[in-house]
Design a protein around this motif. Structure first.
Motif, mmCIF file in Angstrom:
data_model
loop_
_atom_site.group_PDB
_atom_site.id
_atom_site.type_symbol
_atom_site.label_atom_id
_atom_site.label_comp_id
_atom_site.label_asym_id
_atom_site.label_seq_id
_atom_site.Cartn_x
_atom_site.Cartn_y
_atom_site.Cartn_z
ATOM 1 N N GLY A 145 0.826 -1.212 0.000
ATOM 2 C CA GLY A 145 0.000 0.000 0.000
ATOM 3 C C GLY A 145 0.854 1.253 0.000
ATOM 4 O O GLY A 145 0.544 2.224 -0.692
ATOM 5 N N ALA A 146 1.943 1.239 0.777
ATOM 6 C CA ALA A 146 2.840 2.391 0.829
ATOM 7 C C ALA A 146 3.483 2.635 -0.522
ATOM 8 O O ALA A 146 3.595 3.782 -0.984
ATOM 9 N N PHE A 147 3.914 1.566 -1.194
ATOM 10 C CA PHE A 147 4.510 1.698 -2.514
ATOM 11 C C PHE A 147 3.480 2.214 -3.516
ATOM 12 O O PHE A 147 3.783 3.031 -4.380
ATOM 13 N N LEU A 148 2.235 1.734 -3.389
ATOM 14 C CA LEU A 148 1.199 2.072 -4.367
ATOM 15 C C LEU A 148 0.811 3.546 -4.300
ATOM 16 O O LEU A 148 0.673 4.206 -5.336
ATOM 17 N N VAL A 149 0.626 4.089 -3.083
ATOM 18 C CA VAL A 149 0.181 5.475 -2.976
ATOM 19 C C VAL A 149 1.296 6.468 -3.307
ATOM 20 O O VAL A 149 1.034 7.670 -3.418
ATOM 21 N N SER A 150 2.518 5.959 -3.490
ATOM 22 C CA SER A 150 3.642 6.851 -3.800
ATOM 23 C C SER A 150 3.636 7.303 -5.255
ATOM 24 O O SER A 150 4.441 8.156 -5.642
ATOM 25 N N PHE A 151 2.723 6.737 -6.071
ATOM 26 C CA PHE A 151 2.750 7.063 -7.496
ATOM 27 C C PHE A 151 2.415 8.528 -7.759
ATOM 28 O O PHE A 151 2.970 9.142 -8.681
ATOM 29 N N LEU A 152 1.534 9.127 -6.946
ATOM 30 C CA LEU A 152 1.092 10.496 -7.230
ATOM 31 C C LEU A 152 2.196 11.534 -6.992
ATOM 32 O O LEU A 152 2.447 12.361 -7.872
ATOM 33 N N PRO A 153 2.881 11.537 -5.844
ATOM 34 C CA PRO A 153 3.991 12.490 -5.699
ATOM 35 C C PRO A 153 5.110 12.248 -6.701
ATOM 36 O O PRO A 153 5.754 13.203 -7.160
ATOM 37 N N LEU A 154 5.332 10.986 -7.084
ATOM 38 C CA LEU A 154 6.347 10.708 -8.105
ATOM 39 C C LEU A 154 5.927 11.278 -9.458
ATOM 40 O O LEU A 154 6.754 11.804 -10.209
ATOM 41 N N LEU A 155 4.640 11.180 -9.773
ATOM 42 C CA LEU A 155 4.136 11.753 -11.017
ATOM 43 C C LEU A 155 4.318 13.264 -11.029
ATOM 44 O O LEU A 155 4.641 13.854 -12.068
ATOM 45 N N ALA A 156 4.133 13.906 -9.874
ATOM 46 C CA ALA A 156 4.347 15.355 -9.778
ATOM 47 C C ALA A 156 5.804 15.710 -10.079
ATOM 48 O O ALA A 156 6.087 16.691 -10.782
ATOM 49 N N ILE A 157 6.734 14.901 -9.564
ATOM 50 C CA ILE A 157 8.156 15.124 -9.837
ATOM 51 C C ILE A 157 8.453 14.933 -11.321
ATOM 52 O O ILE A 157 9.220 15.685 -11.924
ATOM 53 N N ILE A 158 7.821 13.938 -11.942
ATOM 54 C CA ILE A 158 8.026 13.670 -13.369
ATOM 55 C C ILE A 158 7.538 14.842 -14.215
ATOM 56 O O ILE A 158 8.219 15.287 -15.146
ATOM 57 N N CYS A 159 6.347 15.368 -13.905
ATOM 58 C CA CYS A 159 5.807 16.500 -14.665
ATOM 59 C C CYS A 159 6.686 17.732 -14.519
ATOM 60 O O CYS A 159 6.940 18.451 -15.496
ATOM 61 N N LEU A 160 7.169 17.983 -13.317
ATOM 62 C CA LEU A 160 8.063 19.121 -13.085
ATOM 63 C C LEU A 160 9.366 18.955 -13.849
ATOM 64 O O LEU A 160 9.839 19.893 -14.503
ATOM 65 N N ALA A 161 9.946 17.755 -13.802
ATOM 66 C CA ALA A 161 11.212 17.498 -14.503
ATOM 67 C C ALA A 161 11.055 17.630 -16.009
ATOM 68 O O ALA A 161 11.937 18.181 -16.692
ATOM 69 N N SER A 162 9.934 17.162 -16.531
ATOM 70 C CA SER A 162 9.690 17.250 -17.983
ATOM 71 C C SER A 162 9.547 18.695 -18.436
ATOM 72 O O SER A 162 9.923 19.044 -19.555
ATOM 73 N N PHE A 163 8.997 19.527 -17.563
ATOM 74 C CA PHE A 163 8.873 20.953 -17.881
ATOM 75 C C PHE A 163 10.237 21.657 -17.817
ATOM 76 O O PHE A 163 10.635 22.364 -18.746
ATOM 77 N N ILE A 164 10.967 21.434 -16.743
ATOM 78 C CA ILE A 164 12.248 22.127 -16.554
ATOM 79 C C ILE A 164 13.255 21.730 -17.619
ATOM 80 O O ILE A 164 13.993 22.584 -18.140
ATOM 81 N N SER A 165 13.316 20.452 -17.963
ATOM 82 C CA SER A 165 14.345 19.970 -18.891
ATOM 83 C C SER A 165 14.238 20.611 -20.269
ATOM 84 O O SER A 165 15.222 20.661 -21.007
ATOM 85 N N GLN A 166 13.043 21.121 -20.607
ATOM 86 C CA GLN A 166 12.870 21.718 -21.929
ATOM 87 C C GLN A 166 13.446 23.124 -22.031
ATOM 88 O O GLN A 166 13.517 23.701 -23.115
ATOM 89 N N ALA A 167 13.877 23.675 -20.904
ATOM 90 C CA ALA A 167 14.510 24.994 -20.930
ATOM 91 C C ALA A 167 15.981 24.896 -21.325
ATOM 92 O O ALA A 167 16.650 25.920 -21.454
ATOM 93 N N PHE A 168 16.479 23.685 -21.528
ATOM 94 C CA PHE A 168 17.896 23.469 -21.821
ATOM 95 C C PHE A 168 18.065 22.733 -23.144
ATOM 96 O O PHE A 168 17.209 21.952 -23.555
ATOM 97 N N LYS A 169 19.190 22.979 -23.782
ATOM 98 C CA LYS A 169 19.516 22.304 -25.035
ATOM 99 C C LYS A 169 20.579 21.237 -24.844
ATOM 100 O O LYS A 169 21.013 20.611 -25.813
ATOM 101 N N HIS A 170 21.009 21.047 -23.620
ATOM 102 C CA HIS A 170 22.014 20.029 -23.317
ATOM 103 C C HIS A 170 21.539 19.200 -22.129
ATOM 104 O O HIS A 170 21.141 19.756 -21.097
ATOM 105 N N GLY A 171 21.603 17.896 -22.267
ATOM 106 C CA GLY A 171 21.110 17.014 -21.229
ATOM 107 C C GLY A 171 21.828 17.183 -19.895
ATOM 108 O O GLY A 171 21.202 17.169 -18.835
#
Length: 246
Positions: A145-171
């Motif tokens: 159950g603890a592992f399962l409910v962790s998906f939402l905060p992880l998804l928030a981190i993924i969305c933030l990372a996908s947004f920030i990474s597009q401000a750069f042209k180098h990985g």
């Protein structure tokens, strides 16, 4: 559209999993839970300290949620967005539109991230059940159950990372900046405590709030906030992705 996203997400996952840096995270997901579980049981057998197996399992989960999985997300996002922009392969020459490409990248990162979480849960459960004589099998459901409910905060981190990474042209630049932002989200609330719950990092261990005396009002507000956070940065990320010029 769903079929295109599914097929392209699979291609994105293949691209990621063949990279040495991504394989490194999977090796950690396989080895670290086993090593930590064995060490914890070894310490207990020497009467150095006594910890319930549930505490050990959740401590290992914390290590992955707070450190390893966010680093994996940043590495994957920097490669799929900034890295491909740098290599000139961000937009494919195929009958798939940009929204499908963008969503499939998000899905690929999420699936690989959650797959690691699943590997950790399975190996922690197996290691503790084999190594500890007094292992309580009902605790497997609690850790699941603890592992399962962790998906939402992880998804928030993924969305933030996908947004920030597009401000750069180098990985590499994108990865370094995201690590700094992540550190900032931990340090800044120490200075101004009122900002603690403004950052998704505060919710990575929120599985602790789902057991015992559950504060449903707080959980409801947290779920609404995390969904709003995901929606905001998913929308902003797609807007940035869609306005890019070759």
């Amino acid at each position: 559209m769903l079929e295109s996203i599914r097929m392209n997400a699979r291609n994105e996952m293949v691209k990621l999993t063949v990279k040495r840096g991504i394989k490194f995270y999977y090796w950690i997901a396989v080895l670290l839970p086993v090593v930590l579980s064995i060490l914890a049981v070894k310490i207990q057998s020497n009467d150095m300290i006594t910890l319930p197996s549930l505490n050990i399992s959740l401590s290992i989960l914390n290590v992955f949620l707070m450190v390893i999985l966010p680093m994996f997300v940043f590495t994957a996002a920097s490669d799929l967005f900034a890295g491909e922009w740098e290599r000139g392969s961000l937009f494919q020459v195929s009958p798939i539109n940009r929204v499908e490409v963008f969503i499939s990248k998000i899905v690929a990162i999420f699936v690989l991230c959650f797959a690691q979480l699943g590997i950790v849960w399975v190996l922690v459960s197996l290691s503790m059940s084999i190594a500890e004589k007094n292992f309580i099998w009902s605790e497997i459901a609690t850790t699941f159950g603890a592992f399962l409910v962790s998906f939402l905060p992880l998804l928030a981190i993924i969305c933030l990372a996908s947004f920030i990474s597009q401000a750069f042209k180098h990985g590499a630049s994108a990865l370094g900046f995201m690590i700094l932002i992540y550190a900032f989200m931990y340090v800044f609330p120490l200075i101004i405590s009122q900002t603690t719950y403004l950052f998704p990092t505060a919710y990575l261990d929120w599985y602790q709030q789902w057991g015992g005396n559950v504060n449903f009002a707080w959980l409801g507000k947290s779920i609404v906030y995390l969904f709003s956070f995901c929606t905001l940065f998913l929308t902003a990320g797609y807007y940035s992705f869609n306005t890019k010029e070759l």
